[in-house]
Design an enzyme around this catalytic site. Structure first.
Site, short mmCIF file in Angstrom:
data_model
loop_
_atom_site.label_atom_id
_atom_site.label_comp_id
_atom_site.label_asym_id
_atom_site.label_seq_id
_atom_site.Cartn_x
_atom_site.Cartn_y
_atom_site.Cartn_z
N ASP A 14 -31.22 -5.25 80.94
CA ASP A 14 -30.96 -6.70 79.70
C ASP A 14 -30.31 -6.04 78.22
OD1 ASP A 14 -28.54 -7.81 79.31
OD2 ASP A 14 -30.70 -9.76 79.36
N ASP A 108 -23.14 -4.39 78.06
CA ASP A 108 -25.05 -4.63 78.22
C ASP A 108 -26.26 -5.21 79.10
OD1 ASP A 108 -24.08 -7.19 77.86
OD2 ASP A 108 -25.14 -8.05 76.43
N GLU A 109 -25.26 -5.25 80.09
CA GLU A 109 -26.56 -5.17 81.31
C GLU A 109 -26.20 -4.33 82.42
OE1 GLU A 109 -27.41 -9.16 82.72
OE2 GLU A 109 -25.11 -9.60 81.77
#
Length: 366
Positions: A14, A108-109
């Protein structure tokens, strides 16, 4: 945990305050300052906040007007999704140096299954550390990671030592970790559910574990079995690298409430063009058009129409959305309009996943 339950080595990576961190990376003068991505203007909503802004209570999905009250020196920055996607692609390339079993959840993850990996490294923890180091050295951003036997625990663990940290929950530590966990930390337990659990004396994983399946089914419906399983470390969800997009959407919040459909047509045209652009860029088309209407009192309404053929053309999307707009009389003045496309022409393909039995879990090096 069942002896037949598969144990995997899962990493959840993350990125730390991703959008805000990218803006600070690209604009050194913003480093160390409280910034919010999006949220500018009287009706704007924040997409992301830097850690410097979060200290004042600023967070994503918050209105810009509230954020500036909490943090008067807050700096608003316009979103730049093309740049975020560009950086995200570089990060995913690093992931694929270790495994092809990468399931992105957003820009983003992502989840990585490194049970069997390209480096032949038996330690998922060391792989996670190496990935985080490479992201920092090659991209210039920090990332946090969680490592454990399944996706649920890995995701919970990735939030433990943020920012720029990681946490490993070894197989033999899973039950104790979950029993001590605050119920608010359970992924899938939202604010409303957490409040309901509090009212029933459920504050920790152990409290949840002490409730029978029948009790959870009765009080939490379809989610009851999910809660019953996850608190026991039971989750058989595979990392799916071919995770299929099920819908695509765009929306606009207006600076002033709109009270007439006529004034909304120009806004709908802009939204339809954006949806069409995203469909074409993703090389997909859809059959179901859904119009989202948020009124000035914040009530939400959706209207949908399924066509007999796939579309991606902006004019057809606009025509269908316009029909939906005029389908019913508006309940109130409107503060937000959105268009989404679903029933996309994508096919789901399953791939075999490497697994290991719980009976050999202590041989795992995490």
């Amino acid at each position: 945990m069942s002896s037949n339950f598969p144990v995997r080595k899962i990493i959840h990576v993350d990125m730390d305050a991703f959008y805000a961190s990218v803006e600070q990376l690209d604009n050194p003068e913003l480093k160390g300052k409280a910034i919010a991505v999006g949220g500018g203007g009287k009706r704007g909503v924040i997409s992301a906040a830097s850690y410097e802004a979060r200290k004042f209570g600023v967070k994503s999905a918050m209105s810009g007007s509230l954020a500036i009250k909490l943090c008067p020196h807050l700096i608003f920055v316009k979103t730049n999704f093309e740049r975020y996607a560009e950086i995200s692609k570089k990060i995913r390339k690093i992931f694929h140096d270790y495994t092809d079993l990468v399931e992105p959840l957003s820009l983003d993850e992502a989840y990585l299954d490194v049970t069997v990996n390209k480096k032949g490294n038996p330690s998922a923890s060391k792989i996670a550390e190496e990935i985080r180091t490479r992201i920092f050295e090659e991209v210039g951003l920090t990332a946090s990671a969680g490592i454990s036997i399944n996706k649920f625990i890995a995701k919970v663990a990735s939030d433990y030592n943020k920012p720029n940290g990681q946490k490993t929950v070894n197989p033999e530590e899973v039950i104790e970790f979950l029993e001590q966990l605050d119920i608010r930390k359970f992924y899938g337990v939202g604010k409303v559910t957490a409040e309901k659990m509090y009212q029933k004396g459920i504050f920790t994983g152990l409290d949840l574990k002490n409730k029978s399946l029948e009790y959870l089914d009765k009080n939490f419906g379809k989610s009851g079995r999910y809660y019953y399983n996850i608190v026991r470390g039971i989750q058989d969800s595979e990392v799916k690298p071919d995770r299929i997009r099920k819908s695509l959407a765009a929306e606009r919040t207006f600076s002033e409430n709109l009270s007439s459909e006529i004034f909304m047509l120009d806004k709908l045209k802009q939204i339809a063009e954006e949806v069409s652009r995203r469909l074409l860029k993703s090389k997909v088309a859809g059959k179901t058009v859904t119009l989202k209407i948020k009124y000035s009192d914040f009530t939400l309404q959706t209207r949908s129409k399924t066509l007999p053929y796939y579309i991606s053309d902006k004019d057809v999307i606009l025509e269908t959305a316009t029909q939906l707009l005029y389908q019913e009389t508006l309940n109130n003045s409107v503060r937000l309009l959105g268009i989404s496309m679903s029933s996309l022409n994508t096919e789901k393909k399953e791939k075999p996943q490497p697994t290991a039995s719980v009976s050999v879990q202590l041989k795992f090096e995490f």
